[in-house]
Design a protein around this motif. Structure first.
Motif, short mmCIF file in Angstrom:
data_model
loop_
_atom_site.label_atom_id
_atom_site.label_comp_id
_atom_site.label_asym_id
_atom_site.label_seq_id
_atom_site.Cartn_x
_atom_site.Cartn_y
_atom_site.Cartn_z
N ILE A 133 5.19 4.22 -2.15
CA ILE A 133 5.42 4.68 -1.31
C ILE A 133 6.40 5.99 -1.51
CG2 ILE A 133 5.45 2.91 0.25
CD1 ILE A 133 8.31 2.66 0.43
N PRO A 134 6.72 7.03 -0.88
CA PRO A 134 7.70 8.12 -1.12
C PRO A 134 8.96 7.66 -1.75
CG PRO A 134 6.22 8.58 0.87
CD PRO A 134 5.99 7.28 0.47
N ALA A 135 9.53 8.41 -2.42
CA ALA A 135 10.93 7.93 -3.12
C ALA A 135 11.93 8.21 -1.80
CB ALA A 135 11.36 8.89 -4.15
N THR A 136 11.79 8.76 -0.89
CA THR A 136 12.78 9.01 0.23
C THR A 136 12.64 7.69 1.07
OG1 THR A 136 10.95 10.12 1.46
CG2 THR A 136 12.69 11.60 0.42
N VAL A 137 11.43 7.07 1.21
CA VAL A 137 11.48 5.74 1.94
C VAL A 137 11.95 4.55 0.96
CG1 VAL A 137 9.85 4.08 2.64
CG2 VAL A 137 9.26 6.42 3.09
N HIS A 138 11.72 4.79 -0.25
CA HIS A 138 12.39 3.63 -1.02
C HIS A 138 13.89 3.71 -0.91
CE1 HIS A 138 14.57 2.64 -4.91
NE2 HIS A 138 13.73 1.81 -5.02
N GLU A 139 14.53 4.89 -1.10
CA GLU A 139 16.20 5.23 -0.98
C GLU A 139 16.58 4.78 0.31
OE1 GLU A 139 18.37 6.33 -3.44
OE2 GLU A 139 16.70 5.27 -4.53
N SER A 140 15.84 5.07 1.45
CA SER A 140 16.33 4.77 2.66
C SER A 140 16.37 3.21 2.93
CB SER A 140 15.18 5.14 3.84
OG SER A 140 15.33 6.59 3.84
N PRO B 166 28.41 4.65 -5.04
CA PRO B 166 28.77 5.84 -5.41
C PRO B 166 27.73 6.53 -6.53
CG PRO B 166 30.81 4.79 -5.71
CD PRO B 166 29.75 3.70 -5.16
N PHE B 167 27.39 5.43 -7.23
CA PHE B 167 26.09 5.85 -8.40
C PHE B 167 24.89 5.89 -7.57
CE2 PHE B 167 29.09 3.66 -11.01
CZ PHE B 167 29.21 4.69 -12.12
N SER B 168 24.70 5.27 -6.62
CA SER B 168 23.43 5.58 -5.75
C SER B 168 23.62 6.54 -5.09
CB SER B 168 23.26 4.17 -4.70
OG SER B 168 23.08 3.02 -5.54
N LEU B 169 24.68 7.01 -4.64
CA LEU B 169 25.06 8.42 -3.84
C LEU B 169 24.23 9.60 -4.48
CD1 LEU B 169 25.94 9.93 -1.59
CD2 LEU B 169 28.15 9.90 -2.62
N ASP B 170 24.58 9.81 -6.02
CA ASP B 170 24.16 10.70 -6.81
C ASP B 170 22.53 10.56 -7.03
OD1 ASP B 170 26.41 12.36 -7.32
OD2 ASP B 170 27.13 11.37 -9.09
N SER B 171 22.34 9.45 -7.36
CA SER B 171 20.73 9.47 -7.63
C SER B 171 19.95 9.72 -6.44
CB SER B 171 20.39 7.83 -8.16
OG SER B 171 20.59 6.88 -7.02
N SER B 172 20.55 9.35 -5.10
CA SER B 172 19.65 9.43 -3.81
C SER B 172 19.77 10.88 -3.37
CB SER B 172 20.49 8.83 -2.68
OG SER B 172 20.34 7.46 -3.14
N VAL B 173 20.96 11.83 -3.69
CA VAL B 173 21.03 13.07 -3.30
C VAL B 173 20.34 13.85 -4.39
CG1 VAL B 173 22.56 15.00 -2.61
CG2 VAL B 173 23.06 12.50 -1.83
N ILE C 174 14.55 8.02 -10.47
CA ILE C 174 15.27 7.62 -9.41
C ILE C 174 15.66 6.52 -9.23
CG2 ILE C 174 13.53 7.48 -7.45
CD1 ILE C 174 15.47 9.12 -5.87
N THR C 175 14.71 5.34 -9.79
CA THR C 175 14.99 4.02 -9.59
C THR C 175 15.86 3.20 -10.76
OG1 THR C 175 13.06 3.23 -10.58
CG2 THR C 175 12.92 3.47 -8.10
N CYS C 176 16.29 4.45 -11.57
CA CYS C 176 16.84 4.09 -12.77
C CYS C 176 16.20 3.43 -13.93
CB CYS C 176 18.32 3.43 -12.55
SG CYS C 176 19.22 2.98 -13.93
N LEU C 177 15.75 2.21 -13.51
CA LEU C 177 14.92 1.08 -14.46
C LEU C 177 13.66 0.45 -13.51
CD1 LEU C 177 18.15 -0.96 -15.93
CD2 LEU C 177 16.44 0.41 -17.19
N THR C 178 12.69 0.39 -14.52
CA THR C 178 11.49 -0.17 -13.90
C THR C 178 11.22 -1.47 -14.77
OG1 THR C 178 10.96 2.04 -13.46
CG2 THR C 178 9.10 0.42 -13.35
N ILE C 179 11.02 -2.43 -14.26
CA ILE C 179 10.64 -3.82 -14.84
C ILE C 179 9.34 -3.71 -15.24
CG2 ILE C 179 10.40 -6.10 -14.32
CD1 ILE C 179 12.65 -6.12 -12.61
N ILE C 180 8.69 -3.91 -16.33
CA ILE C 180 7.41 -3.79 -16.84
C ILE C 180 6.52 -4.73 -16.14
CG2 ILE C 180 6.11 -4.07 -19.02
CD1 ILE C 180 8.54 -3.39 -20.74
N TYR C 181 6.85 -5.94 -16.12
CA TYR C 181 5.85 -7.03 -15.38
C TYR C 181 6.12 -6.89 -14.03
CZ TYR C 181 5.80 -7.94 -20.40
OH TYR C 181 5.40 -7.90 -21.73
#
Length: 306
Positions: free
Chosen positions: A253-260, A64-71, A156-163
């Protein structure tokens, strides 16, 4: 980041929302069947129950949460909730593959050491495996979260790991290493199964023939569970390969590819109940009784499933 046109967003909500609903309902059927019907109270099915719980939680908490961030193409949420989402996401992914590892160990003893199977793998042992599995998964999810994370204003990825090396190590520990172990175990199982099949064909002993029928059932179950593992690897390998390459090379890569790729992996949680229904007659019978509401009309816990 620009949002998608309205019609595209509506279609995405319908499509991805359907994946979430099917994931929840399908795995809820598996959970109910294993808990309710006593015929399904076996160590193997307890491990399948644990896997179904993991997949159910993916459908209920992650999708459900991924749905909102993806759309919406953007994630507007407090940092603490974003971190909680990451803990759950990593923990459930880790739990799924550890459940599959436990199932592969169960199948190894069932096929390769059938005489020792009931002493090595029983309900108590399965319970310990499940407890260790979930404990390790949750601790790993918590550990990843406190290793150094930051949250952007609209990410869109919510969190990014620094290292970057952290992400690569995470991919190896949660996916690649367990996948290699499982593949090795199943290759060993199928080699032993082929050897057993040849031995059965070369003998006319009735007692061996009688024992072979049980072994044949175990081999069929093993093939089915191996199919579940293969689908899991097919679903998640592209995502983890992409993540590892991205963080090693800084290639984006494009965010759409990441989400797919992410949704393709998560959709695996929807597939397993269909595999059970297709290959297992007793699961089909249990599902029919649950969907028809028959189990609410009397006590059918001891019913003989097909």
């Amino acid at each position: 980041m620009a949002t998608s046109p309205l019609i595209v967003r509506v279609l995405l909500y319908i499509l991805l929302g359907s994946v979430s609903v099917l994931t929840i309902c399908g795995n809820l059927l598996v959970i109910t069947a294993v808990i309710y019907f006593k015929q399904l109270h076996t160590p193997t099915n307890y491990l399948l129950l644990s896997l179904a719980v993991s997949d159910f939680l993916v459908g209920a908490l992650i999708l459900p949460f991924s749905l909102d961030s993806s759309v919406l193409r953007c994630w507007y949420i407090e940092d603490v909730f974003c971190k909680i989402r990451l803990i759950i996401d990593v923990s459930l992914c880790m739990s799924s593959i550890l459940n599959l590892c436990c199932i592969s160990v169960d199948r190894y003893y069932a096929v390769c050491q059938p005489l020792r199977y009931r002493t090595k793998i029983n309900g108590h042992v399965a319970g310990i495996m499940i407890l260790v599995n979930w404990s390790v998964s949750v601790l790993f999810g918590l550990g990843i979260t406190v290793m150094g994370l930051y949250h952007g204003e609209c990410d869109i990825t919510c969190l990014t790991i620094i290292y970057p090396i952290t992400m690569v190590m995470t991919s190896c520990m949660t996916f690649f290493f367990p996948a290699i172990v499982m593949l090795g175990i199943y290759i060993k199982i199928f080699l032993v199964a082929q050897r057993q099949a040849r031995s059965i064909q070369n003998t006319n002993c009735q007692s061996i023939k009688s024992g072979a029928s049980v072994s044949k059932m175990e081999r069929k179950a093993t093939k089915t569970l191996a199919i579940i593992m293969v689908f899991f690897l097919i679903s998640w390998t592209p995502f983890f390969l992409y993540y590892s390459v991205q963080h090693l090379t800084n290639y984006s890569i494009p965010a759409t590819v990441h989400e797919s790729l992410h949704w393709f992996g998560m959709s695996n949680s929807m597939i397993n109940p269909f595999i059970y229904a297709f290959f297992y007659s007793w699961f089909r019978a249990a599902f029919r009784m649950i969907i028809s509401g028959k189990i609410f009309q009397g006590d059918f816990a001891n019913s003989k499933l097909l």
